[in-house]
Design an enzyme around this catalytic site. Structure first.
Site, PDB file in Angstrom:
ATOM      1  N   THR A   3       0.823  -1.216   0.000  1.00  0.00           N
ATOM      2  CA  THR A   3       0.000   0.000   0.000  1.00  0.00           C
ATOM      3  C   THR A   3       0.852   1.259   0.000  1.00  0.00           C
ATOM      4  O   THR A   3       0.720   2.117  -0.885  1.00  0.00           O
ATOM      5  CB  THR A   3      -0.949   0.003   1.209  1.00  0.00           C
ATOM      6  OG1 THR A   3      -1.833  -1.115   1.105  1.00  0.00           O
ATOM      7  CG2 THR A   3      -1.777   1.281   1.232  1.00  0.00           C
ATOM      8  N   ASP A  31      -7.791   4.183  -0.739  1.00  0.00           N
ATOM      9  CA  ASP A  31      -6.555   4.618  -0.077  1.00  0.00           C
ATOM     10  C   ASP A  31      -5.873   5.761  -0.831  1.00  0.00           C
ATOM     11  O   ASP A  31      -4.667   5.734  -1.101  1.00  0.00           O
ATOM     12  CB  ASP A  31      -5.580   3.452   0.079  1.00  0.00           C
ATOM     13  CG  ASP A  31      -6.075   2.416   1.076  1.00  0.00           C
ATOM     14  OD1 ASP A  31      -7.265   2.445   1.414  1.00  0.00           O
ATOM     15  OD2 ASP A  31      -5.268   1.589   1.512  1.00  0.00           O
ATOM     16  N   ASP A  40     -11.703   4.119   2.493  1.00  0.00           N
ATOM     17  CA  ASP A  40     -10.632   4.506   3.422  1.00  0.00           C
ATOM     18  C   ASP A  40      -9.685   5.510   2.774  1.00  0.00           C
ATOM     19  O   ASP A  40      -8.458   5.425   2.930  1.00  0.00           O
ATOM     20  CB  ASP A  40      -9.843   3.273   3.872  1.00  0.00           C
ATOM     21  CG  ASP A  40     -10.711   2.228   4.557  1.00  0.00           C
ATOM     22  OD1 ASP A  40     -11.691   2.608   5.204  1.00  0.00           O
ATOM     23  OD2 ASP A  40     -10.414   1.035   4.411  1.00  0.00           O
ATOM     24  N   ARG A  75     -13.845   4.641  10.162  1.00  0.00           N
ATOM     25  CA  ARG A  75     -13.738   3.420  10.935  1.00  0.00           C
ATOM     26  C   ARG A  75     -12.312   3.323  11.479  1.00  0.00           C
ATOM     27  O   ARG A  75     -11.372   3.907  10.914  1.00  0.00           O
ATOM     28  CB  ARG A  75     -14.093   2.192  10.091  1.00  0.00           C
ATOM     29  CG  ARG A  75     -13.288   2.017   8.805  1.00  0.00           C
ATOM     30  CD  ARG A  75     -13.761   0.800   8.043  1.00  0.00           C
ATOM     31  NE  ARG A  75     -12.969   0.536   6.843  1.00  0.00           N
ATOM     32  CZ  ARG A  75     -13.033  -0.599   6.162  1.00  0.00           C
ATOM     33  NH1 ARG A  75     -13.859  -1.570   6.562  1.00  0.00           N
ATOM     34  NH2 ARG A  75     -12.299  -0.784   5.081  1.00  0.00           N
ATOM     35  N   TRP A 117      -8.689   2.099  12.174  1.00  0.00           N
ATOM     36  CA  TRP A 117      -7.667   1.228  11.606  1.00  0.00           C
ATOM     37  C   TRP A 117      -6.592   0.979  12.664  1.00  0.00           C
ATOM     38  O   TRP A 117      -5.814   1.879  12.980  1.00  0.00           O
ATOM     39  CB  TRP A 117      -7.052   1.857  10.358  1.00  0.00           C
ATOM     40  CG  TRP A 117      -5.974   1.013   9.729  1.00  0.00           C
ATOM     41  CD1 TRP A 117      -5.924  -0.338   9.675  1.00  0.00           C
ATOM     42  CD2 TRP A 117      -4.808   1.502   9.054  1.00  0.00           C
ATOM     43  NE1 TRP A 117      -4.790  -0.751   9.010  1.00  0.00           N
ATOM     44  CE2 TRP A 117      -4.087   0.358   8.610  1.00  0.00           C
ATOM     45  CE3 TRP A 117      -4.306   2.770   8.773  1.00  0.00           C
ATOM     46  CZ2 TRP A 117      -2.883   0.466   7.923  1.00  0.00           C
ATOM     47  CZ3 TRP A 117      -3.111   2.870   8.068  1.00  0.00           C
ATOM     48  CH2 TRP A 117      -2.413   1.735   7.654  1.00  0.00           C
TER      49      TRP A 117
END
Length: 722
Positions: free
Chosen positions: A490, A549, A576, A637, A639
């Site tokens: 990522t 992302d 996200d 949310r 992480w």
């Protein structure tokens, strides 16, 4: 960052507008300068003989106040054409030639220019001052248009009049005195605007950083409209204007992020054919502060929608009737600029004597002598000889101090480097002072990394819009590395990586255009556009665009502090797409929700991974919207990267417009961790996606909101553009 199963595992802890993309993405951005006709070039001006900088008249170097003075979007205040030649024009052709040129000019209108055809709106380019010569500068039957990305324009001391076509509420002739569609940093000052076919001033389509001051607006159906977009972005100051004998839009402010109105005089004289329907109007997501104005005889002098916030104080209402409303909390203008209020009782006399064109503007040099029609002077080598006459005393006022070192990037080879990375590589290690990397418009398909030993770097696009300069690549987490050493992961997928402290980016787009549809067999669709892993990072006037992302707000190490401010920007994504462990402030920006590759709606705006005892992600004075289905997106949310239970993720969303895309229960669990064990909250949000406080939707108390405010979130760092 991947989507994880949501089996719940508990731990202790502390307790807009629906558009597919922001306007600058949804429409092709206009070029910075509206040039001359195809195949022709605007001639260089006839310039006066060189003179000392002190000889420049004060009106040629004047700068705006109010929101137009605020440094943002890569522009340091509004000063118009002060760095260019001063020219005098007397014909439409001359005016259009210099107003549309790429170079900065101070353009003096001497005499009356009648527009042909009627309704003609000259397309003004950036870096222009257009000023009437005393009270003689008239534009008849037309006006000016400032298109997408046009910036740093002053329109001053003119009379713009008489495009009226005989129909009072004219729906067929959009003939305005001044119209802006997506412009920024504009100052409209000391003009007389009247008797036009449509509006006198239209500030439309996310135009922002505008100041309108000391004007007379009269004899029109529509005086002054602001908005025409669902984005809550416009920042505007309206002060010391005399608005009289106008029916509506006095002004009407639609979805203004910050509208500051003070010391205006609204007058409806009895017994005339024109009767006011309303005065100052705040609607949609507008936040308005109204101070020390004077309303004489107006019907419905101050009105607001239920969704708008309007704070008013100190005004005088004489002979008014109907609605006079206020409510909600707005903002403190003094956090943006300084200003001085005149007493409301003094406003009528003050504006009757002081508003509108002044004989002293556009007519005198610094020494006070009349300019006349200068005939001496030189012509730039190779320039066509025009009929425009120069004003004696060319201005040499400079822009704000340049960076210590400037490196230029251009794909076409006209700069020092052809790629952004090559310019970064040229920055000396451990450079002690600011280095500006100036990137000309174009699409740069490359990955860029600013290593930790190269602090104090600014990367800035030079185009008229942040969409003109694009840095883009298409790596994803699962993309194999060319050397066969595995996949990028990522964080390694980022198009642009910042590891150096005190980094700034302005006026450009950073994108990851990884094609999920075409790569369904690839494991790992996370595709980062921008990763910051440093402290004191300022992103001002940028677009950060991706899908899953998009924006990774990281730190150099878990124990290291990393602070980021994102302002006047757009962040686009679906899953996200604002995430990480940094302390981040997203201020006065648009968060645009995107559908997924298969056309479905659903996702998560934030996924903080905050260390305990630190601030996480604060979204303030912004908007969350997108062309997605209603009630399909969570605000965030938790992480817990690597399953680290010691983390205490935090997102606060306050004073922000939430579209109907936001779920009624806006927070959700992630990877076995309950959001209720972490720090998620809202405060004073508006729009159809906002909701009342409940156990599933915590709101901050006023006391807690004070501790989670824009001016304190980043600790002892106060970001400033440099």
């Amino acid at each position: 960052m991947s989507e994880h199963p949501r089996t719940v595992r508990h731990r202790g802890g502390t307790g807009a507008r629906a558009v597919a993309l922001p306007l600058v993405l949804a429409t092709a951005a206009a070029t910075l300068a509206y040039g001359a006709a195809p195949g022709t070039a605007a001639p260089a001006p006839v310039v006066a003989a060189p003179v000392a900088a002190a000889a420049a008249p004060a009106w040629a170097t004047a700068t705006a106040d109010g929101f137009a003075s605020v440094d943002a979007l890569g522009q340091n205040g509004t000063y118009g054409g002060r760095d260019g030649a001063i020219v005098t024009v007397r014909t439409q052709a001359e005016l259009e030639r210099y107003a549309t040129a790429a170079e900065p000019y101070v353009i003096v209108v001497a005499g009356t220019i009648t527009m042909n055809p009627v309704g003609k709106e000259i397309k003004v380019a950036s870096d222009k001052t257009i000023v009437g010569s005393g009270t003689s500068g008239h534009i008849v039957g037309g006006g000016f248009f400032l298109g997408q990305g046009v910036h740093n324009v002053i329109i001053r001391n003119l009379t713009i009049r008489d495009a009226y076509q005989g129909v009072w509420n004219d729906k067929d002739h959009d003939f305005d005195a001044v119209q802006m569609d997506g412009a920024h940093h504009v100052w409209i000052d000391h003009n007389d605007l009247r008797n036009m076919a449509d509006g006198l001033i239209d500030v439309r389509k996310d135009s922002t950083y505008v100041t309108v001051s000391w004007n007379r607006m009269s004899h029109n159906n529509k005086a002054f409209g602001i908005g025409w977009t669902e984005n809550v972005l416009t920042d505007i100051t309206i002060h010391h204007n005399w608005i009289r004998e106008t029916e509506q839009r006095n002004p009407s402010t639609d979805n203004c992020a910050h509208a500051h109105l003070y010391n205006n005089f609204l007058e409806d004289t009895p017994g005339t054919d024109i009767t006011s329907s309303y005065g100052n109007y705040a609607r949609g997501g507008t936040r308005m502060v109204l101070e020390n104005s004077y309303f004489q005889g107006f019907r419905n002098p101050v009105t607001k929608d239920a969704t708008a916030s309007l704070v008013q104080r100190g005004s005088v209402f004489s002979g008014t009737s109907g609605r006079n409303e206020s409510g909600g909390t707005a903002f403190d203008p003094r956090t943006y600029y300084a200003y001085t209020l005149d007493r409301a009782a003094d406003v009528p006399a003050l504006l009757k004597s002081g508003a509108g064109p002044r004989g002293s503007l556009g007519t005198t040099t610094a020494s006070g002598t009349a300019t006349g029609t200068a005939t001496s002077g030189t012509i730039a080598s190779g320039a066509a000889t025009g009929t425009a006459v120069p004003v004696t005393g060319a201005t040499t006022a400079a822009l704000p101090a340049a960076a210590a070192t400037t490196l230029t990037v251009a794909k076409d080879g006209t700069g020092q480097y052809r790629t952004v990375q090559a310019a970064v590589d040229a920055v000396p290690a451990n450079n002690p002072s600011r280095v500006l990397i100036s990137v000309k418009p174009g699409t740069y398909r490359e990955t860029v990394k600013v290593p930790s030993n190269k602090p104090h770097v600014t990367v800035q696009g030079t185009g008229g819009s942040r969409k003109n300069t694009v840095i883009v690549f298409n790596n994803a987490a699962g993309t194999p590395k060319p050397d066969g050493s595995g996949t990028y992961g990522t964080s390694g997928s980022a198009t642009f990586t910042v590891q150096a402290d005190d980094f700034q980016a302005r006026n450009l787009t950073i994108s990851n255009d990884f094609d999920e549809r075409a790569n369904q067999s690839l494991a790992g669709h996370q595709a980062v556009a921008l990763r910051t892993a440093a402290d004191k990072v300022l992103l001002d006037g940028v677009i950060v665009e991706g899908d899953q992302d998009t924006l990774l707000l990281d730190t150099a190490a878990k124990e290291r502090l990393g602070r980021v401010k994102v302002t006047n920007s757009y962040v686009v994504g679906n899953v996200d797409f604002i995430f990480g462990r940094a302390t981040a402030l997203i201020d006065r920006s648009v968060i645009t929700l995107k559908k997924r590759w298969d056309g479905s709606s659903g996702g998560y705006v934030t996924a903080p991974s905050t260390a305990a005892g630190r601030n996480g992600i604060l979204i303030a004075d912004s908007a969350v919207n997108g062309d997605v289905s209603d009630r399909t997106f969570h605000l965030g949310r938790p992480w817990h990267a690597g399953g680290d239970a010691s983390l205490d993720p935090q997102t606060t969303v306050r004073d922000t417009y939430l579209s109907a895309a936001v779920r009624t229960t806006p927070w959700t669990d992630m990877s076995g961790f309950s959001w209720k064990d972490d720090r998620f909250a809202e405060y004073r949000n508006t729009g159809p996606g906002a909701g009342s406080a409940s156990s599933d939707r915590p709101h901050l108390t006023d006391a807690r909101a004070t501790a989670q405010a824009v001016d304190t979130w980043l600790g002892d760092w106060t970001p400033t553009a440099s």
